[in-house]
Enzyme design. Structure first.
Site, PDB file in Angstrom:
ATOM      1  N   ILE A  35       0.849  -1.198   0.000  1.00  0.00           N
ATOM      2  CA  ILE A  35       0.000   0.000   0.000  1.00  0.00           C
ATOM      3  C   ILE A  35       0.883   1.246   0.000  1.00  0.00           C
ATOM      4  CG2 ILE A  35      -0.216   0.202   2.529  1.00  0.00           C
ATOM      5  CD1 ILE A  35      -3.220   0.858   2.054  1.00  0.00           C
ATOM      6  N   SER A  76       0.981  -5.231  10.735  1.00  0.00           N
ATOM      7  CA  SER A  76       1.870  -6.211  11.386  1.00  0.00           C
ATOM      8  C   SER A  76       1.965  -6.035  12.898  1.00  0.00           C
ATOM      9  CB  SER A  76       3.269  -6.113  10.780  1.00  0.00           C
ATOM     10  OG  SER A  76       3.863  -4.890  11.154  1.00  0.00           O
ATOM     11  N   HIS A 114       1.508 -14.649  17.311  1.00  0.00           N
ATOM     12  CA  HIS A 114       0.402 -14.050  18.075  1.00  0.00           C
ATOM     13  C   HIS A 114      -0.917 -14.796  17.896  1.00  0.00           C
ATOM     14  CE1 HIS A 114       3.056 -11.105  19.657  1.00  0.00           C
ATOM     15  NE2 HIS A 114       3.539 -10.903  18.435  1.00  0.00           N
ATOM     16  N   TYR A 137      -4.884  -8.365  16.003  1.00  0.00           N
ATOM     17  CA  TYR A 137      -3.863  -8.757  15.020  1.00  0.00           C
ATOM     18  C   TYR A 137      -3.706 -10.286  14.987  1.00  0.00           C
ATOM     19  CZ  TYR A 137       0.868  -9.651  13.299  1.00  0.00           C
ATOM     20  OH  TYR A 137       1.951 -10.171  12.641  1.00  0.00           O
TER      21      TYR A 137
HETATM   22  C1  15L Z   1       4.737  -9.942  15.021  1.00  0.00           C
HETATM   23  O1  15L Z   1       3.826 -10.599  14.544  1.00  0.00           O
HETATM   24  C2  15L Z   1       5.031  -8.556  14.570  1.00  0.00           C
HETATM   25  O2  15L Z   1       4.715  -8.362  13.214  1.00  0.00           O
HETATM   26  C3  15L Z   1       6.464  -8.174  14.829  1.00  0.00           C
HETATM   27  O3  15L Z   1       6.588  -6.789  14.662  1.00  0.00           O
HETATM   28  C4  15L Z   1       6.945  -8.598  16.209  1.00  0.00           C
HETATM   29  O4  15L Z   1       6.259  -7.876  17.180  1.00  0.00           O
HETATM   30  C5  15L Z   1       6.722 -10.077  16.388  1.00  0.00           C
HETATM   31  O5  15L Z   1       5.415 -10.453  16.088  1.00  0.00           O
HETATM   32  C6  15L Z   1       7.048 -10.560  17.803  1.00  0.00           C
HETATM   33  O6  15L Z   1       6.225 -11.260  18.395  1.00  0.00           O
HETATM   34  O7  15L Z   1       8.127 -10.269  18.281  1.00  0.00           O
END
Ligand code: 15L
Length: 266
Positions: A35, A76, A114, A137
């Site tokens: 984007i 993200s 996550h 997220y």
């Molecule tokens: C993620 O999914 C994020 O995109 C990244 O920026 C980090 O925060 C990573 O996880 C993490 O868990 O360290």
């Protein structure tokens, strides 16, 4: 080169910029989308197309003539639900619908730790455990994995969902000593995910060969992923940081600080 044209979404992001270079050997042409603005095409081997993943028609046009999709686009980090809904949830649907329409048989999906972030760091989990998303997220990545599963069962489109730990030049804190994934190991994971046959929908955790292990990849053994790097080389530096307070989620949960993000008030 086995692929004529790979699509890389999220090409302006932290990992997208790395993959723009490191995936070069695996396709004649890489089509780069984001984007945000990107560096112009560096030669015949690149195509640069700015695209909002929430725009269905644009995503369909983006996927024309593509042989496989490396989907790293979207938000993200934790954000209000409405933002996640557009970029990640609608976005992943548009990607799979476009894959179906254009006969694209393989997707590599940037999922995340996550999706299982509320597991305790004392637990060792494999890809078969129930998900415990730690954020909107994480929920969107969980939804993306379900989308991948559905499009395989219904249409035979194969996906490898990469539950990426923390992929940065080096770990940024004590938690990331366990979750660190080097760029070299990330690239190997994608290479294995592109070239292994019959992956169906495979879920694999993306970590390097770190000392402390929370994740068991036996269910993705067919990929033959063998991490080359380890966070140990950064231990001395990281251990100069103050230790976490006993109730800090970065000490308790696999997802760390994502477990205490929000709420977002209107
Ligand atoms: C993620 O999914 C994020 O995109 C990244 O920026 C980090 O925060 C990573 O996880 C993490 O868990 O360290």
């Amino acid at each position: 080169t086995p692929f004529n044209r790979l699509l890389l979404t999220g090409a302006a992001g932290g990992l997208g910029k790395v993959l723009r270079e490191s995936l070069r050997p695996y396709a004649k042409i890489i089509r780069l989308s984001d984007i945000a603005g990107m560096e112009p095409a560096a030669g015949e081997h690149e195509e640069v197309v700015q695209c909002n993943l929430a725009d269905k028609a644009a995503v369909h046009a983006l996927c024309e003539g593509v042989d496989a999709i490396v989907h790293f686009g979207g938000v993200s980090v934790e954000r209000p639900f409405e933002e996640i809904l557009e970029a990640n949830i609608k976005g992943v649907f548009h990607i799979y619908e476009a894959a179906r329409k254009h006969g694209i048989k393989r997707v590599i999906f940037a999922s995340s730790n996550h999706v299982i972030g509320f597991y305790n760091q004392t637990e060792k989990i494999d890809a078969g455990v129930a998900r415990r998303p730690d954020s909107y997220y994480g929920l969107s990545k969980s939804y993306g994995e379900d989308m991948a599963s559905f499009y395989f069962d219904r249409y035979g489109i194969e996906t490898v969902s990469l539950r990426i730990g923390s992929s940065f030049p080096e770990p940024l804190n004590r938690r990331m000593m366990a979750t660190y994934l080097s760029y070299r190991d990330l690239t190997q994971l994608i290479e294995r995910s592109l070239f292994t046959s019959n992956v169906g929908h495979t879920v694999v955790y993306g970590a390097s060969a770190n000392r402390d292990v929370w994740w068991d990849n036996h269910m993705a053994a067919h990929l033959g992923y063998e991490p080359q790097d380890s966070s140990e080389v950064f231990r001395e530096k990281i251990e100069q940081q103050p230790p976490y307070e006993p109730n800090d989620p970065a000490l308790i949960y696999q997802g760390g600080a994502f477990c205490e993000a929000g709420p977002f008030e209107d």
